[in-house]
Design an enzyme around this catalytic site. Structure first.
Site, PDB file in Angstrom:
ATOM      1  N   SER A   1     -10.458  -0.016   6.939  1.00  6.86           N
ATOM      2  CA  SER A   1      -9.820   0.085   5.622  1.00  6.86           C
ATOM      3  C   SER A   1      -9.105  -1.167   5.148  1.00  6.86           C
ATOM      4  O   SER A   1      -8.609  -1.198   4.026  1.00  6.86           O
ATOM      5  CB  SER A   1      -8.842   1.271   5.597  1.00  6.86           C
TER       6      SER A   1
ATOM      7  N   SER B   1      -9.779   2.296   2.650  1.00  7.08           N
ATOM      8  CA  SER B   1      -8.825   2.985   1.811  1.00  7.08           C
ATOM      9  C   SER B   1      -7.841   2.042   1.101  1.00  7.08           C
ATOM     10  O   SER B   1      -7.166   2.443   0.155  1.00  7.08           O
ATOM     11  CB  SER B   1      -8.013   3.978   2.651  1.00  7.08           C
TER      12      SER B   1
ATOM     13  N   LYS C   1       0.844  -1.196   0.000  1.00  7.03           N
ATOM     14  CA  LYS C   1       0.000   0.000   0.000  1.00  7.03           C
ATOM     15  C   LYS C   1       0.879   1.245   0.000  1.00  7.03           C
ATOM     16  O   LYS C   1       1.912   1.282   0.667  1.00  7.03           O
ATOM     17  CB  LYS C   1      -0.914  -0.023   1.230  1.00  7.03           C
TER      18      LYS C   1
END
Length: 493
Positions: free
Chosen positions: A180, A156, A78
């Site tokens: 998330s 997210s 990420k």
């Protein structure tokens, strides 16, 4: 090598150790899939040279017999985790061009275990969102498709979920501040675990809300989540909130036996207007756990109904403080100044240009609740409610509950652009089942359990006792086996 990029970590580990495949071959299969998967916008910074260098090193370790479980496993990272020399933008224009000269603790541990870095994954700007639509790279796209629409992979950690579900990588790192990891995992039909706060170091992870953020793995199976979490977890002296606790063998804990365990069902989670498919899925999950020998117990978490407003006071307040460092002085974007502009104008123009609308909204909301005259009315009151939410869980566990079963999301994946346009609160409601865990610091895992009537994945989440991820993963393993979820998105990208 066709299809090796779709293997689980466990299957790839076994094949690598037997010599049936090399880390370089496995990495090449993923790199080929990534290039073919540009339509998903999941990978935003590719690192093929680094990946092949790490894969060759992993093959040398495998040949020497020095091979941890993650050795040779290609993963995505990420865009919130600092990887030395690789762009780390947190999905924001304000960090455009930033390449850290240091490595996050999580990625240091993963590379030390022999994992292979395929590149950085798309995400909501500074992890603020539930659809990846606030990303400066544009939204990631869910590989699941049932009509002409492009669906969100969630957020997210949407890029991470999309990449794993589409077989672009074997696993990915994610972070969970209010759901998330778990929400995108449920939207994309994969597994995602948010560990206990403090189990995984936050050092080198771009901060959103420091008392809530927690990193974790996003994988194709519960066993894979156990393997990867073992490589990510551990005490870190550089993170003052990191717990100095031994990391158990999470994979060894997957016995599949939960006979006599008590599974709590919080009545407050059965919301008015809950879609029938979500309620039916939850009931199915209870039946699966009951059939495995667990006792289903009705419990009350009376303050859970206040979790969403509490979260959306505390998280923006902490974001307002954390994001004050992005001012155009030391790194990242700096606005072009007009003649006569001073430092105040530089701050204002840089932040106005660098931050997207959702990040600006949360910074302003956070600054407001921390301001003189409103601090006690909002922030202090939210902190008190947070303590009550945490106490509700403590009382449930003290009464003998071993794990809590609940929905992961209020719906299946929705179309890009369909939520939050006119009313941001519409998007915030996606976190209704997930934020309680972050406020209480508890571990939670999302597991795919079935498909809705449209053919999109739906997941359930299990909530565990603090520091008992091993026991939680075993409960998830039972649910996974009972559900038998094997559906994959048809390749259209």
């Amino acid at each position: 090598m066709t299809g090796a990029n779709g293997w689980t970590i466990a299957a790839a580990r076994d094949a690598l150790r037997k010599g049936d495949v090399t880390a370089v071959d496995l990495t090449m299969a993923c790199l080929t899939a990534i290039d073919a998967g540009d339509g998903l916008n999941a990978f935003v910074h590719k690192t093929p040279e680094l990946a092949l260098e790490q894969a060759r090193a992993a093959d040398a370790r495998l040949a020497a017999g020095d091979a941890p479980a993650m050795c040779g496993i290609p993963i995505g990272v990420k865009d919130l985790f600092a990887v030395k020399g690789v762009p780390t933008q947190a999905g924001s224009n304000i960090l455009r061009g930033f390449k850290p000269e240091y490595e996050s603790t999580v990625t240091t541990k993963l590379w030390g275990a022999g994992a292979v870095c395929l590149g950085k994954l798309n995400m909501d700007e500074f992890a603020m969102g539930s659809s990846t639509e606030s990303s400066c790279y544009g939204p990631a796209v869910n590989p699941w498709k049932v009509d002409a629409r492009k669906l969100t992979p969630g957020g997210s950690s949407g890029g991470s979920a999309a990449a794993v579900a589409a077989d672009l990588c074997l696993a990915a790192t994610g972070t969970d501040t209010g759901g998330s990891i778990r929400q995108p995992a449920a939207f994309c039909g994969i597994t995602g675990i948010k560990p206990t706060y403090g189990r995984v170091s936050r050092w080198g992870v771009v901060a959103y809300a420091s008392s809530l953020d927690q990193a974790g793995p996003m994988t194709r199976s519960v066993r894979d989540a156990a393997i990867m979490l073992g490589a990510m977890a551990g005490h870190d002296a550089k993170d003052s909130t990191s717990a100095d606790l031994a990391v158990p063998d999470f994979e060894a804990a997957l016995s599949g036996d939960i006979r006599g365990k008590k599974i709590g069902i919080p009545r407050e989670y059965r919301l008015d207007g809950m879609p029938g498919e979500i309620a039916a899925l939850w009931d199915r999950g209870m039946d699966m756990m009951r059939d495995a020998g667990a006792e289903i117990v009705d419990i009350s978490l009376p303050h859970a109904k206040y979790a969403l407003p509490t979260y959306y006071v505390i998280a923006p307040a902490e974001a307002s403080s954390n994001l004050a460092r992005y001012d155009g002085v030391r790194y990242g974007h700096r606005a072009r100044l007009a003649q006569g502009d001073g430092i105040t104008e530089m701050y204002e123009k840089t932040r106005a240009e660098g931050f997207g609308p959702e990040t600006q909204r949360r910074i302003m909301a956070g600054t407001y609740v921390l301001s003189a005259g409103f601090y006690d009315a909002y922030y202090n009151r939210a902190r008190k409610v947070r303590a009550l939410i945490k106490r509700d869980f403590e009382q449930a566990f003290a009464a003998g509950i071993d794990a809590i079963l609940a929905p992961a999301t209020p719906s299946s994946a929705f179309g890009l652009g369909e939520q939050g346009g006119a009313d941001p609160v519409e998007m915030y409601l996606n976190d209704v089942f997930t934020v309680t865990l972050n406020l209480a610091g508890l571990p939670g895992v999302a597991v795919p359990v079935g498909l809705d009537a449209k053919g999109l994945p739906l997941g359930l989440q299990l909530i565990g006792r603090p520091w008992e991820e091993a026991d939680l993963l075993n409960h998830a393993y039972v649910l996974e086996r009972a559900a038998g979820f094997v559906a994959k998105p048809a390749k259209w990208w």
